[in-house]
Design a protein around this motif. Structure first.
Motif, short mmCIF file in Angstrom:
data_model
loop_
_atom_site.label_atom_id
_atom_site.label_comp_id
_atom_site.label_asym_id
_atom_site.label_seq_id
_atom_site.Cartn_x
_atom_site.Cartn_y
_atom_site.Cartn_z
N SER A 73 -3.84 -1.85 -15.13
CA SER A 73 -3.66 -0.58 -14.42
C SER A 73 -2.87 0.37 -15.28
O SER A 73 -2.04 -0.05 -16.09
CB SER A 73 -2.92 -0.80 -13.10
OG SER A 73 -3.60 -1.72 -12.27
N PHE A 128 4.63 -4.93 -16.17
CA PHE A 128 4.51 -3.64 -16.84
C PHE A 128 4.94 -3.73 -18.30
O PHE A 128 5.84 -4.51 -18.65
CB PHE A 128 5.39 -2.60 -16.15
CG PHE A 128 4.84 -2.07 -14.87
CD1 PHE A 128 4.96 -2.78 -13.70
CD2 PHE A 128 4.18 -0.84 -14.84
CE1 PHE A 128 4.45 -2.30 -12.50
CE2 PHE A 128 3.67 -0.34 -13.65
CZ PHE A 128 3.81 -1.07 -12.47
N GLY A 129 4.31 -2.90 -19.11
CA GLY A 129 4.80 -2.69 -20.46
C GLY A 129 5.93 -1.67 -20.45
O GLY A 129 6.28 -1.13 -19.39
N SER A 130 6.49 -1.41 -21.63
CA SER A 130 7.59 -0.46 -21.73
C SER A 130 7.10 0.99 -21.82
O SER A 130 7.91 1.91 -21.77
CB SER A 130 8.46 -0.79 -22.94
OG SER A 130 9.09 -2.03 -22.75
N TYR A 159 2.45 -7.84 -10.80
CA TYR A 159 2.16 -6.89 -11.88
C TYR A 159 3.28 -6.98 -12.91
O TYR A 159 4.45 -6.95 -12.56
CB TYR A 159 2.08 -5.47 -11.33
CG TYR A 159 0.88 -5.22 -10.46
CD1 TYR A 159 0.95 -5.38 -9.08
CD2 TYR A 159 -0.33 -4.81 -11.01
CE1 TYR A 159 -0.15 -5.15 -8.28
CE2 TYR A 159 -1.44 -4.57 -10.21
CZ TYR A 159 -1.34 -4.75 -8.85
OH TYR A 159 -2.43 -4.53 -8.06
N GLY A 189 12.08 11.77 -13.96
CA GLY A 189 12.77 11.93 -12.69
C GLY A 189 11.96 11.52 -11.47
O GLY A 189 12.45 11.62 -10.34
N GLN A 190 10.74 11.06 -11.69
CA GLN A 190 9.89 10.65 -10.57
C GLN A 190 9.43 9.21 -10.73
O GLN A 190 9.53 8.62 -11.81
CB GLN A 190 8.67 11.57 -10.47
CG GLN A 190 9.02 13.02 -10.17
CD GLN A 190 7.78 13.87 -9.98
OE1 GLN A 190 6.70 13.36 -9.73
NE2 GLN A 190 7.94 15.17 -10.09
N GLY A 191 8.92 8.64 -9.66
CA GLY A 191 8.34 7.32 -9.73
C GLY A 191 6.97 7.35 -10.38
O GLY A 191 6.32 8.39 -10.43
N PRO A 192 6.51 6.23 -10.90
CA PRO A 192 5.18 6.18 -11.53
C PRO A 192 4.08 6.53 -10.53
O PRO A 192 4.18 6.21 -9.35
CB PRO A 192 5.06 4.72 -11.98
CG PRO A 192 6.47 4.23 -12.09
CD PRO A 192 7.22 4.95 -11.01
N GLN A 247 4.34 8.45 -15.44
CA GLN A 247 5.67 8.68 -14.89
C GLN A 247 6.28 9.92 -15.51
O GLN A 247 6.70 9.90 -16.67
CB GLN A 247 6.58 7.48 -15.09
CG GLN A 247 7.92 7.63 -14.39
CD GLN A 247 8.77 6.38 -14.42
OE1 GLN A 247 8.62 5.54 -15.30
NE2 GLN A 247 9.65 6.23 -13.45
N LEU A 307 2.49 4.19 -18.44
CA LEU A 307 2.76 2.77 -18.28
C LEU A 307 1.47 2.00 -18.03
O LEU A 307 0.58 2.47 -17.32
CB LEU A 307 3.70 2.55 -17.09
CG LEU A 307 5.11 3.12 -17.23
CD1 LEU A 307 5.75 3.31 -15.87
CD2 LEU A 307 5.96 2.22 -18.10
N TYR A 356 -0.41 3.94 -15.21
CA TYR A 356 0.43 4.80 -14.38
C TYR A 356 1.03 5.90 -15.27
O TYR A 356 1.32 5.67 -16.44
CB TYR A 356 1.58 4.00 -13.75
CG TYR A 356 1.13 3.05 -12.66
CD1 TYR A 356 0.56 1.82 -12.98
CD2 TYR A 356 1.29 3.37 -11.32
CE1 TYR A 356 0.15 0.94 -11.99
CE2 TYR A 356 0.89 2.50 -10.32
CZ TYR A 356 0.32 1.30 -10.66
OH TYR A 356 -0.08 0.44 -9.67
N LEU A 361 5.80 9.51 -19.42
CA LEU A 361 5.75 8.11 -19.86
C LEU A 361 4.51 7.49 -19.24
O LEU A 361 4.33 7.55 -18.02
CB LEU A 361 7.01 7.37 -19.39
CG LEU A 361 7.12 5.89 -19.76
CD1 LEU A 361 7.28 5.73 -21.28
CD2 LEU A 361 8.29 5.25 -19.03
N GLN A 421 -7.24 1.56 -12.23
CA GLN A 421 -7.19 0.13 -12.34
C GLN A 421 -8.53 -0.38 -12.83
O GLN A 421 -9.58 0.05 -12.36
CB GLN A 421 -6.86 -0.56 -11.01
CG GLN A 421 -6.65 -2.05 -11.20
CD GLN A 421 -6.75 -2.87 -9.94
OE1 GLN A 421 -7.49 -2.53 -9.03
NE2 GLN A 421 -6.01 -3.96 -9.88
N PHE A 463 -0.12 6.19 -9.89
CA PHE A 463 -1.29 5.42 -10.25
C PHE A 463 -2.39 6.30 -10.81
O PHE A 463 -2.73 7.33 -10.21
CB PHE A 463 -1.79 4.68 -9.00
CG PHE A 463 -3.10 3.97 -9.16
CD1 PHE A 463 -4.26 4.48 -8.61
CD2 PHE A 463 -3.17 2.77 -9.85
CE1 PHE A 463 -5.46 3.83 -8.74
CE2 PHE A 463 -4.37 2.10 -9.99
CZ PHE A 463 -5.53 2.64 -9.42
#
Lengths: 116, 112
Positions: A33, A107-109, A105, A40-43, A37, A90, A35, A88, A48, A45
């Motif tokens: 999947s 996640f990568g960096s 899940y 200042g916010q959440g990832p 980001q 992800l 994402y 970013l 997938q 989607f």
């Protein structure tokens, strides 16, 4: 064990250019999947993929596309870059499938994309 | 639409317990509650998930209200390495079309 690997880690692009981001899932994971980001916010989607087929798409324009290869690695492509695409990106991998036991899940960096 | 509500930030002292609340008043009967956290400069990391019963693992405990409209993530002894953004997520999330819907999360500060 290697985790989820993303490349490159950072890159800078100019408005209007195209970019390709890469993701290698954990060995044995068939689902990937993507994402986005924003600072200042959440990832959020984006896509997938499972078994090389697109299984879900978020609310992103057609400039965003992706694919999954036979070895389950994946690429995310973004065309005609805008300043607002700076974020970013992800990648997350999972075993996939319908079994709850396969949930999880990793996640990568991420890849930090800056559009100037 | 994240469909969960969390405080923007919380503070804790090192080695003390931390209770991170989450409201999910419109949760459906089949939605699980999941917690992920994101340390600085890293991707999100799975913490715990549950449906109705309280759950424990090596990282944390999850306490789910009887009416399932709220839940609390419990870190039993906070360490400096627990400083992160904690996300409470609802949904089935597994399956071929599973996805995580992240909200703003709670930024946890741990003071030495």
């Amino acid at each position: 064990d290697a985790g989820v690997t993303q490349s490159p880690t950072h890159l800078i692009k100019t408005r209007g250019q195209q970019v390709t981001l890469r993701c290698s899932p954990i060995s044995g994971h068939k689902s990937v999947s993507w994402y986005q980001q924003v600072l200042g916010q959440g990832p959020q989607f984006i896509f997938q993929y499972y078994e090389k087929e697109e299984r879900g798409r978020g609310n992103f324009p057609d400039r965003f596309s992706a694919r999954q290869f036979p070895n389950y690695s994946s690429e995310l492509n973004v065309n005609a870059l805008l300043l607002g695409d700076s974020a970013l990106y992800l990648c997350a991998s999972s075993l996939g499938g319908v079994l709850k036991a396969n949930y999880g899940y990793t996640f990568g960096s991420g890849t930090r994309l800056t559009v100037v | 639409d994240a469909k969960t509500t969390q405080p923007n930030s919380m503070e804790s002292n090192e080695e003390e317990p931390v209770h991170l609340p989450c409201n999910h008043s419109t949760i459906s009967g089949t939605d699980y509650i999941h917690w992920y956290r994101q340390l600085p400069s890293q991707g999100p990391e799975y913490v715990i998930h549950g449906l109705t019963s309280n759950v424990n693992n090596r990282m944390a405990s999850l306490a789910i209200a009887e009416d399932r409209k709220s839940s609390t993530l419990i870190l039993h002894r906070a360490t400096l390495r627990d400083a992160a953004v904690y996300y409470c997520i609802r949904g089935p999330v597994w399956g071929n079309t599973g996805k995580l819907i992240f909200g703003q999360g709670t930024t946890l500060q741990v003071k030495p």
